[in-house]
Design a protein around this motif. Structure first.
Motif, PDB file in Angstrom:
ATOM      1  N   ASN A   1       0.809  -1.219   0.000  1.00  0.00           N
ATOM      2  CA  ASN A   1       0.000   0.000   0.000  1.00  0.00           C
ATOM      3  C   ASN A   1       0.844   1.272   0.000  1.00  0.00           C
ATOM      4  N   GLU A   2       2.013   1.220   0.628  1.00  0.00           N
ATOM      5  CA  GLU A   2       2.883   2.387   0.754  1.00  0.00           C
ATOM      6  C   GLU A   2       3.237   2.999  -0.589  1.00  0.00           C
ATOM      7  N   PHE A   3       3.271   2.173  -1.646  1.00  0.00           N
ATOM      8  CA  PHE A   3       3.775   2.637  -2.939  1.00  0.00           C
ATOM      9  C   PHE A   3       2.754   2.524  -4.072  1.00  0.00           C
ATOM     10  N   LYS A   4       1.524   2.187  -3.751  1.00  0.00           N
ATOM     11  CA  LYS A   4       0.535   2.030  -4.825  1.00  0.00           C
ATOM     12  C   LYS A   4       0.280   3.346  -5.556  1.00  0.00           C
ATOM     13  N   GLY A   5       0.250   4.439  -4.817  1.00  0.00           N
ATOM     14  CA  GLY A   5       0.045   5.734  -5.459  1.00  0.00           C
ATOM     15  C   GLY A   5       1.217   6.120  -6.334  1.00  0.00           C
ATOM     16  N   ASP A   6       2.444   5.862  -5.853  1.00  0.00           N
ATOM     17  CA  ASP A   6       3.651   6.149  -6.648  1.00  0.00           C
ATOM     18  C   ASP A   6       3.583   5.425  -7.988  1.00  0.00           C
ATOM     19  N   ILE A   7       3.195   4.160  -7.939  1.00  0.00           N
ATOM     20  CA  ILE A   7       3.138   3.349  -9.158  1.00  0.00           C
ATOM     21  C   ILE A   7       2.023   3.837 -10.074  1.00  0.00           C
ATOM     22  N   ALA A   8       0.867   4.151  -9.504  1.00  0.00           N
ATOM     23  CA  ALA A   8      -0.243   4.653 -10.316  1.00  0.00           C
ATOM     24  C   ALA A   8       0.143   5.930 -11.047  1.00  0.00           C
ATOM     25  N   ARG A   9       0.785   6.847 -10.335  1.00  0.00           N
ATOM     26  CA  ARG A   9       1.148   8.120 -10.954  1.00  0.00           C
ATOM     27  C   ARG A   9       2.249   7.945 -11.992  1.00  0.00           C
ATOM     28  N   SER A  10       3.104   6.959 -11.818  1.00  0.00           N
ATOM     29  CA  SER A  10       4.121   6.666 -12.841  1.00  0.00           C
ATOM     30  C   SER A  10       3.474   6.147 -14.118  1.00  0.00           C
ATOM     31  N   LEU A  11       2.450   5.309 -13.972  1.00  0.00           N
ATOM     32  CA  LEU A  11       1.775   4.769 -15.153  1.00  0.00           C
ATOM     33  C   LEU A  11       0.933   5.840 -15.844  1.00  0.00           C
ATOM     34  N   LEU A  12       0.345   6.729 -15.059  1.00  0.00           N
ATOM     35  CA  LEU A  12      -0.406   7.823 -15.675  1.00  0.00           C
ATOM     36  C   LEU A  12       0.545   8.784 -16.390  1.00  0.00           C
ATOM     37  N   TYR A  13       1.744   8.960 -15.845  1.00  0.00           N
ATOM     38  CA  TYR A  13       2.791   9.715 -16.561  1.00  0.00           C
ATOM     39  C   TYR A  13       3.052   9.072 -17.923  1.00  0.00           C
ATOM     40  N   PHE A  14       3.202   7.756 -17.944  1.00  0.00           N
ATOM     41  CA  PHE A  14       3.475   7.037 -19.189  1.00  0.00           C
ATOM     42  C   PHE A  14       2.399   7.350 -20.233  1.00  0.00           C
ATOM     43  N   ALA A  15       1.137   7.358 -19.801  1.00  0.00           N
ATOM     44  CA  ALA A  15       0.029   7.611 -20.724  1.00  0.00           C
ATOM     45  C   ALA A  15       0.046   9.028 -21.278  1.00  0.00           C
ATOM     46  N   VAL A  16       0.528   9.987 -20.465  1.00  0.00           N
ATOM     47  CA  VAL A  16       0.597  11.381 -20.918  1.00  0.00           C
ATOM     48  C   VAL A  16       1.853  11.614 -21.760  1.00  0.00           C
ATOM     49  N   ARG A  17       2.990  11.157 -21.261  1.00  0.00           N
ATOM     50  CA  ARG A  17       4.270  11.411 -21.939  1.00  0.00           C
ATOM     51  C   ARG A  17       4.304  10.789 -23.325  1.00  0.00           C
ATOM     52  N   TYR A  18       3.730   9.612 -23.478  1.00  0.00           N
ATOM     53  CA  TYR A  18       3.855   8.907 -24.761  1.00  0.00           C
ATOM     54  C   TYR A  18       2.577   8.917 -25.591  1.00  0.00           C
ATOM     55  N   GLU A  19       1.713   9.897 -25.320  1.00  0.00           N
ATOM     56  CA  GLU A  19       0.589  10.159 -26.216  1.00  0.00           C
ATOM     57  C   GLU A  19       1.152  10.411 -27.620  1.00  0.00           C
ATOM     58  N   GLY A  20       0.491   9.844 -28.617  1.00  0.00           N
ATOM     59  CA  GLY A  20       0.985   9.946 -29.986  1.00  0.00           C
ATOM     60  C   GLY A  20       1.739   8.700 -30.418  1.00  0.00           C
ATOM     61  N   LYS A  21       2.216   7.913 -29.434  1.00  0.00           N
ATOM     62  CA  LYS A  21       2.892   6.653 -29.727  1.00  0.00           C
ATOM     63  C   LYS A  21       2.086   5.444 -29.256  1.00  0.00           C
ATOM     64  N   LEU A  22       1.115   5.681 -28.367  1.00  0.00           N
ATOM     65  CA  LEU A  22       0.438   4.581 -27.681  1.00  0.00           C
ATOM     66  C   LEU A  22      -0.219   3.601 -28.655  1.00  0.00           C
ATOM     67  N   GLY A  23      -0.770   4.127 -29.731  1.00  0.00           N
ATOM     68  CA  GLY A  23      -1.454   3.269 -30.692  1.00  0.00           C
ATOM     69  C   GLY A  23      -0.524   2.349 -31.451  1.00  0.00           C
ATOM     70  N   SER A  24       0.768   2.677 -31.456  1.00  0.00           N
ATOM     71  CA  SER A  24       1.748   1.830 -32.152  1.00  0.00           C
ATOM     72  C   SER A  24       2.410   0.827 -31.215  1.00  0.00           C
ATOM     73  N   PHE A  25       2.075   0.906 -29.920  1.00  0.00           N
ATOM     74  CA  PHE A  25       2.672  -0.012 -28.961  1.00  0.00           C
ATOM     75  C   PHE A  25       1.998  -1.373 -29.034  1.00  0.00           C
ATOM     76  N   ASN A  26       2.601  -2.320 -28.375  1.00  0.00           N
ATOM     77  CA  ASN A  26       2.159  -3.705 -28.407  1.00  0.00           C
ATOM     78  C   ASN A  26       1.089  -3.939 -27.344  1.00  0.00           C
ATOM     79  N   PHE A  27      -0.158  -3.764 -27.709  1.00  0.00           N
ATOM     80  CA  PHE A  27      -1.245  -4.055 -26.777  1.00  0.00           C
ATOM     81  C   PHE A  27      -2.029  -5.250 -27.313  1.00  0.00           C
ATOM     82  N   ASP A  28      -2.568  -6.050 -26.404  1.00  0.00           N
ATOM     83  CA  ASP A  28      -3.180  -7.321 -26.761  1.00  0.00           C
ATOM     84  C   ASP A  28      -4.666  -7.130 -27.027  1.00  0.00           C
TER      85      ASP A  28
END
Length: 245
Positions: free
Chosen positions: A161-188
């Motif tokens: 629990n101590e780090f769940k927020g840290d991890i969530a905000r890192s993943l939300l960063y990923f979604a913002v930082r790499y907008e424009g590339k997300l559709g070309s990534f490997n999603f199932d």
């Protein structure tokens, strides 16, 4: 003035403007440089307070850690905890085919115990239900998913629990930082819910599947920003010249 231009924006407009701001500076170092950078960004100044490496996958916030690492103890693989650490892509590198700049982005490539990193594999983060396959020294674990409304039914890695927020905000960063590339990534796009390990949905706007976004928001609310996270944001900014909004 870093976030100038975001005033009165909301929704996708705000996300896209934040993307423009935080992607303006190129990441110009190699994956191998991260070991040196971690000696600034990931020092335990908060728990042991001994200058050792701070690993969210093995840190025990309420008492002594089962093991501590210095910054020279990076290894390739391990058959047990406590033997060394390596670099963990919070979004697995198979997501973006191990390409730069994602491959060496300090905001979601973190130092973790090598064994836990290996066993986490490409599993998404999640809440583990009654079936657990691995429980680690700080009680993080791998097991079958128990996240409400999840379309995925396989294994997940649940941090403490101590780090769940840290991890969530890192993943939300990923979604913002790499907008424009997300559709070309490997999603199932598999209809088999046991195989759809990647929570990206292929869109640039929403980025993640709805059930995953809700879980990340819950983790964000349950574990607010800490001084450790504020400090890391500032240390990464000194190196990478961008921030996690």
């Amino acid at each position: 003035d870093y976030y100038n231009g975001t005033e009165n924006l909301s929704g996708y407009q705000l996300k896209s403007k934040l993307h423009d701001i935080i992607s303006a500076k190129p990441i110009s170092w190699n994956y191998g440089d991260l070991q040196t950078f971690y000696a600034t960004t990931d020092v335990d100044r908060y728990y042991e307070k001994d200058g050792s490496l701070l690993d969210m996958y093995s840190e025990i916030p309420t008492g002594p850690d089962a093991y501590v690492y210095n910054f020279s103890q990076m290894i390739g693989s391990a058959n047990a905890e406590g033997l060394g650490w390596n670099r963990e892509h919070m979004m697995p590198q198979s997501t973006f085919y191990s390409n730069y700049p994602m491959y060496s982005d300090l905001f979601f490539v973190i130092p973790t115990d090598a064994r836990i990193n290996q066993l986490r594999s490409n599993y998404p983060y999640g809440i583990v239900g009654s079936t657990t396959f691995h429980t680690f020294t700080n009680t993080s674990k791998i097991g079958n998913i128990a996240v409400p409304n999840a379309t995925y039914t396989g294994r997940v890695y649940e941090p403490i629990n101590e780090f769940k927020g840290d991890i969530a905000r890192s993943l939300l960063y990923f979604a913002v930082r790499y907008e424009g590339k997300l559709g070309s990534f490997n999603f199932d796009t598999s209809v088999d819910p046991t195989k759809d390990q990647n929570p990206l949905n292929g869109s640039e706007e929403q980025a993640f599947e709805k059930w995953y976004i809700q879980m990340l928001i819950n983790w964000h609310n349950q574990d607010p920003v800490s001084q450790k996270e504020i400090d890391r944001n500032n240390y990464v900014y000194q190196i990478q010249k961008n921030r996690n909004p």
